[in-house]
Design a protein around this motif. Structure first.
Motif, PDB file in Angstrom:
ATOM      1  N   LYS A  73       0.933  -1.348   0.091  1.00 37.12           N
ATOM      2  CA  LYS A  73      -0.067  -0.131  -0.110  1.00 37.12           C
ATOM      3  C   LYS A  73       0.763   1.338   0.019  1.00 37.12           C
ATOM      4  O   LYS A  73       0.350   2.273  -0.155  1.00 37.12           O
ATOM      5  N   ILE A  74       2.255   1.082   0.111  1.00 42.36           N
ATOM      6  CA  ILE A  74       2.847   2.330   0.250  1.00 42.36           C
ATOM      7  C   ILE A  74       3.221   3.014  -1.216  1.00 42.36           C
ATOM      8  O   ILE A  74       3.415   2.148  -2.125  1.00 42.36           O
ATOM      9  N   GLN A  75       2.932   4.169  -1.372  1.00 43.58           N
ATOM     10  CA  GLN A  75       2.892   4.695  -2.691  1.00 43.58           C
ATOM     11  C   GLN A  75       4.276   5.495  -2.812  1.00 43.58           C
ATOM     12  O   GLN A  75       4.659   5.949  -3.932  1.00 43.58           O
ATOM     13  N   ASN A  76       4.746   5.960  -1.848  1.00 44.66           N
ATOM     14  CA  ASN A  76       5.945   6.904  -1.883  1.00 44.66           C
ATOM     15  C   ASN A  76       6.612   6.969  -0.400  1.00 44.66           C
ATOM     16  O   ASN A  76       6.094   6.789   0.585  1.00 44.66           O
ATOM     17  N   VAL A  77       8.112   6.941  -0.555  1.00 48.16           N
ATOM     18  CA  VAL A  77       8.963   7.108   0.547  1.00 48.16           C
ATOM     19  C   VAL A  77       9.560   8.359   0.284  1.00 48.16           C
ATOM     20  O   VAL A  77      10.586   8.663  -0.655  1.00 48.16           O
ATOM     21  N   TYR A  78       9.444   9.484   0.914  1.00 49.40           N
ATOM     22  CA  TYR A  78       9.889  10.736   0.762  1.00 49.40           C
ATOM     23  C   TYR A  78      11.012  10.896   1.806  1.00 49.40           C
ATOM     24  O   TYR A  78      10.715  11.145   2.896  1.00 49.40           O
ATOM     25  N   ILE A  79      12.317  11.136   1.281  1.00 45.42           N
ATOM     26  CA  ILE A  79      13.337  11.590   2.183  1.00 45.42           C
ATOM     27  C   ILE A  79      13.690  13.031   2.054  1.00 45.42           C
ATOM     28  O   ILE A  79      13.826  13.720   0.928  1.00 45.42           O
ATOM     29  N   LYS A  80      13.712  13.827   3.043  1.00 47.47           N
ATOM     30  CA  LYS A  80      13.949  15.268   3.211  1.00 47.47           C
ATOM     31  C   LYS A  80      15.063  15.916   3.943  1.00 47.47           C
ATOM     32  O   LYS A  80      15.201  15.164   5.014  1.00 47.47           O
ATOM     33  N   GLN A  81      15.760  16.547   3.724  1.00 47.63           N
ATOM     34  CA  GLN A  81      16.930  17.142   4.482  1.00 47.63           C
ATOM     35  C   GLN A  81      16.945  18.868   4.361  1.00 47.63           C
ATOM     36  O   GLN A  81      17.444  19.215   3.516  1.00 47.63           O
ATOM     37  N   ASN A  82      16.473  19.392   5.209  1.00 48.76           N
ATOM     38  CA  ASN A  82      16.454  20.967   5.435  1.00 48.76           C
ATOM     39  C   ASN A  82      17.957  21.460   5.635  1.00 48.76           C
ATOM     40  O   ASN A  82      18.673  20.642   6.194  1.00 48.76           O
ATOM     41  N   PHE A  83      17.873  22.554   5.903  1.00 49.26           N
ATOM     42  CA  PHE A  83      19.232  23.182   6.000  1.00 49.26           C
ATOM     43  C   PHE A  83      19.752  22.990   7.267  1.00 49.26           C
ATOM     44  O   PHE A  83      21.037  22.513   7.451  1.00 49.26           O
ATOM     45  N   LEU A  84      19.001  22.865   8.454  1.00 49.54           N
ATOM     46  CA  LEU A  84      19.453  22.170   9.879  1.00 49.54           C
ATOM     47  C   LEU A  84      19.820  20.899   9.827  1.00 49.54           C
ATOM     48  O   LEU A  84      21.025  20.492  10.349  1.00 49.54           O
ATOM     49  N   LYS A 244      12.388  -0.830 -11.146  1.00 46.23           N
ATOM     50  CA  LYS A 244      10.805  -0.895 -11.303  1.00 46.23           C
ATOM     51  C   LYS A 244      10.534   0.602 -10.669  1.00 46.23           C
ATOM     52  O   LYS A 244       9.271   1.011 -10.870  1.00 46.23           O
ATOM     53  N   THR A 245      11.205   1.483 -10.412  1.00 46.63           N
ATOM     54  CA  THR A 245      10.972   2.774  -9.903  1.00 46.63           C
ATOM     55  C   THR A 245      11.965   3.858 -10.653  1.00 46.63           C
ATOM     56  O   THR A 245      12.765   3.331 -11.088  1.00 46.63           O
ATOM     57  N   ILE A 246      11.506   5.025 -10.355  1.00 50.26           N
ATOM     58  CA  ILE A 246      12.156   6.280 -10.659  1.00 50.26           C
ATOM     59  C   ILE A 246      12.401   7.057  -9.586  1.00 50.26           C
ATOM     60  O   ILE A 246      11.620   7.259  -8.832  1.00 50.26           O
ATOM     61  N   GLU A 247      13.764   7.658  -9.213  1.00 48.90           N
ATOM     62  CA  GLU A 247      13.943   8.154  -8.141  1.00 48.90           C
ATOM     63  C   GLU A 247      14.433   9.683  -8.620  1.00 48.90           C
ATOM     64  O   GLU A 247      15.111   9.713  -9.177  1.00 48.90           O
ATOM     65  N   ILE A 248      13.845  10.539  -7.893  1.00 44.94           N
ATOM     66  CA  ILE A 248      14.332  11.994  -8.150  1.00 44.94           C
ATOM     67  C   ILE A 248      14.912  12.667  -6.863  1.00 44.94           C
ATOM     68  O   ILE A 248      14.369  12.567  -5.641  1.00 44.94           O
ATOM     69  N   ASN A 249      15.993  13.147  -7.120  1.00 41.58           N
ATOM     70  CA  ASN A 249      16.669  13.831  -5.899  1.00 41.58           C
ATOM     71  C   ASN A 249      16.826  15.264  -6.431  1.00 41.58           C
ATOM     72  O   ASN A 249      17.684  15.448  -7.388  1.00 41.58           O
ATOM     73  N   LYS A 250      16.836  16.324  -5.416  1.00 40.17           N
ATOM     74  CA  LYS A 250      16.954  17.544  -6.006  1.00 40.17           C
ATOM     75  C   LYS A 250      16.930  18.740  -4.593  1.00 40.17           C
ATOM     76  O   LYS A 250      16.317  17.974  -3.650  1.00 40.17           O
ATOM     77  N   GLY A 251      17.382  20.127  -4.885  1.00 39.72           N
ATOM     78  CA  GLY A 251      16.983  20.639  -3.861  1.00 39.72           C
ATOM     79  C   GLY A 251      18.401  21.162  -3.078  1.00 39.72           C
ATOM     80  O   GLY A 251      19.433  20.749  -3.305  1.00 39.72           O
ATOM     81  N   LEU A 252      18.483  22.586  -2.872  1.00 42.11           N
ATOM     82  CA  LEU A 252      19.589  23.201  -2.263  1.00 42.11           C
ATOM     83  C   LEU A 252      19.505  23.299  -0.512  1.00 42.11           C
ATOM     84  O   LEU A 252      20.161  22.782   0.133  1.00 42.11           O
ATOM     85  N   PHE A 253      18.493  24.323  -0.300  1.00 42.45           N
ATOM     86  CA  PHE A 253      18.398  24.417   1.346  1.00 42.45           C
ATOM     87  C   PHE A 253      17.514  23.169   1.715  1.00 42.45           C
ATOM     88  O   PHE A 253      17.556  22.802   2.977  1.00 42.45           O
ATOM     89  N   ASN A 254      16.618  22.744   0.961  1.00 41.52           N
ATOM     90  CA  ASN A 254      15.735  21.568   1.557  1.00 41.52           C
ATOM     91  C   ASN A 254      15.891  20.365   0.461  1.00 41.52           C
ATOM     92  O   ASN A 254      15.379  20.384  -0.676  1.00 41.52           O
ATOM     93  N   LYS A 255      16.802  19.539   0.847  1.00 39.44           N
ATOM     94  CA  LYS A 255      17.166  18.334  -0.187  1.00 39.44           C
ATOM     95  C   LYS A 255      16.126  17.559  -0.050  1.00 39.44           C
ATOM     96  O   LYS A 255      15.748  17.111   1.164  1.00 39.44           O
ATOM     97  N   VAL A 256      15.576  16.990  -1.176  1.00 46.39           N
ATOM     98  CA  VAL A 256      14.518  15.818  -1.112  1.00 46.39           C
ATOM     99  C   VAL A 256      14.551  14.675  -1.997  1.00 46.39           C
ATOM    100  O   VAL A 256      15.695  14.642  -3.155  1.00 46.39           O
ATOM    101  N   SER A 257      14.244  13.716  -1.781  1.00 48.35           N
ATOM    102  CA  SER A 257      14.566  12.228  -2.411  1.00 48.35           C
ATOM    103  C   SER A 257      13.361  11.568  -2.421  1.00 48.35           C
ATOM    104  O   SER A 257      12.822  11.285  -1.173  1.00 48.35           O
ATOM    105  N   LEU A 258      12.730  11.108  -3.563  1.00 48.94           N
ATOM    106  CA  LEU A 258      11.518  10.302  -3.488  1.00 48.94           C
ATOM    107  C   LEU A 258      11.341   9.440  -4.832  1.00 48.94           C
ATOM    108  O   LEU A 258      12.276   9.589  -5.728  1.00 48.94           O
ATOM    109  N   SER A 259      10.695   8.427  -4.586  1.00 49.17           N
ATOM    110  CA  SER A 259      10.650   7.335  -5.642  1.00 49.17           C
ATOM    111  C   SER A 259       9.389   7.299  -6.169  1.00 49.17           C
ATOM    112  O   SER A 259       8.372   7.465  -5.450  1.00 49.17           O
TER     113      SER A 259
END
Length: 468
Positions: A73-84, A244-259
């Motif tokens: 049932k999981i549709q996304n795993v979202y990894i985030k890294q803010n400036f702190l 089976k998936t596509i991963e997107i990584n981007k961001g300067l102050f808020n780095k995000v990674s999602l599949s």
């Protein structure tokens, strides 16, 4: 703020209603100790583990919560890294299903290696990982399919639709002017301002030149704003291709990674315009069910070449082709409605100009009328739709050209709309809904709308395929 002000007052007066500075200091220390104890208890009571088919999370100090989410049932795993978080070298992990607009599970502080391992295991049905953070010697490096260059990112920002940025800056400037207006009056500068206004009224040409310079300045600022915003959001953008998936990584102050998992995708939106086409730029936006609006903006890949775009589209939705289905246009009634909308908008613009700047600002119609005519022309020219055996494609746009693609078996609702003005003309609109958004085929003949309506319902009900 109230407690801070109260504390400062006590410290200044040495005492206030029997409360002394010593009592304030002791209270602050007690509060900090309490916060520390709560944080420690939360840490020790926060546990998660993975079984073969499920993700388990236990939280709570007094009230214990146990959350179980099936991996299927999981549709996304979202990894985030803010400036702190970048400074202390941790990330937050959000696990989402299609059950709510907010994340069902959020782990606020994990080391990046563990977060990547967790994401990998969540899409793997055969391995488990425990809250003790089971370690592996190496995490395989997948292949980077696309990585944006600074040049293409600059061109992407330069070629964006700057109209929204323009309106944002105009609104901000007007709000700032409204605030400073009273301040200028208090400084007795109103006479100087009136003198300048009288001088402008004496020479209409000077007024026009001044306004043109202001507009050009705002346009340049809006260009700069769009470029900077594009760099910050899409800094170091890369698309990583897994089996089976596509991963997107981007961001300067808020780095995000999602599949992105193909089975979880509801709509694809392709955006370009004439300037972007000249530079070979295309954007691909992915829509999923019940995703937070703010987070949905991260599901966007910019600065793609045409070949890269076509590859990703076919990776995310199989067997799609631009040649499938015949292109059909809305009825000319579409142009009448668009013309009426522009007349209403023009009336508002003229009314505000007269109220704020006076009759001299009516020259704006010399710009507005040809712009409105171009708006009507391009809105109709870019509006189209195609229905094939498995896909619905809907085109729209004025400055940008937007293409919505959805798979028929993921349709959740079809609605035929017809106003009292459309009934005598035998015209209707068709609203097609998926779990992520609704798209509209506007102003077609009612007989054609009924044919499409029946066809889509038949395809949805006859196909033995899940929408996720």
């Amino acid at each position: 703020m109230f407690f801070i002000a109260f504390g400062i007052q006590v410290i200044r007066k040495k005492s206030f209603g029997g409360v002394t500075p010593t009592m304030i200091y002791l209270g602050l220390i007690a509060m900090l100790v309490l916060i520390l104890i709560i944080a420690i208890l939360k840490y020790f009571n926060f546990k998660f583990h993975l079984s073969k088919d499920d993700f388990h999370l236990a939280t709570g100090i007094i009230n214990k919560d146990n959350i179980i989410i099936p991996k299927s049932k999981i549709q996304n795993v979202y990894i985030k890294q803010n400036f702190l978080q970048q400074i202390i070298n941790v990330v937050s992990v959000k696990i989402e299903t299609a059950g709510d607009k907010k994340s069902e599970i959020e782990i606020s502080a994990l080391d990046k290696r563990t977060a990547l391992l967790l994401k990998k295991k969540l899409f793997n049905k055969t391995t488990s990982i425990s809250g003790e953070l089971e370690q592996v010697e190496s995490i395989e490096e997948p292949e980077v399919f696309f990585k944006v260059t600074p040049k293409r990112l600059f061109l992407e920002g330069l070629s964006q639709n700057h109209f929204k940025s323009f309106l944002l800056i105009i609104t901000f400037s007007y709000g700032l002017y409204s605030e400073l207006k009273d301040f200028l009056k208090e400084l007795d500068l109103e006479k100087h301002v009136d003198g300048l206004v009288e001088l402008d009224e004496a020479t209409i040409l000077n007024l026009i030149i001044t306004n043109v310079i202001i507009v050009i300045g705002v346009v340049l600022i809006s260009f700069l704003f769009s470029i900077v915003k594009t760099f910050i959001i899409n800094f170091n953008l890369e698309v990583v291709e897994h089996q089976k998936t596509i991963e997107i990584n981007k961001g300067l102050f808020n780095k995000v990674s999602l599949s992105l998992t193909p089975s979880r995708i509801q709509n694809l939106v392709i955006t370009t315009n004439r300037v972007k086409q000249y530079f070979g730029l295309h954007s691909l936006s992915v829509k999923q069910a019940m995703v937070n609006v703010k987070q949905q903006k991260n599901f966007n890949i910019v600065a793609l070449e045409k070949e890269q775009l076509n590859y990703l589209v076919n990776k995310l939705i199989s067997n799609y082709s631009e040649d499938q289905g015949e292109i059909a246009k809305p009825r000319p009634y579409f142009m009448r409605i668009t013309t009426l909308e522009m007349l209403v908008f023009g009336s508002v613009i003229n009314g505000l100009s007269l109220a704020i700047f006076g009759i001299e600002m009516l020259w704006i119609n010399a710009v507005f009328i040809p712009v409105a005519a171009l708006y009507i022309y391009f809105a109709y020219k870019k509006a189209y739709y195609k229905i094939s055996e498995n896909f619905v494609t809907i085109g729209s746009g004025v400055i940008d050209t937007t293409t919505n693609i959805l798979e028929i078996h993921k349709i959740q609702g079809v609605k035929l709309k017809q106003t009292i003005f459309q009934r005598p003309r035998d015209i209707a609109s068709l609203v097609i809904s998926t779990a992520s958004k609704s798209v509209t085929i506007p102003y077609i003949s009612k007989s054609e709308a009924l044919i499409i309506y029946d066809f889509l319902l038949y395809k949805v009900e006859s196909q033995d395929r899940d929408w996720m």
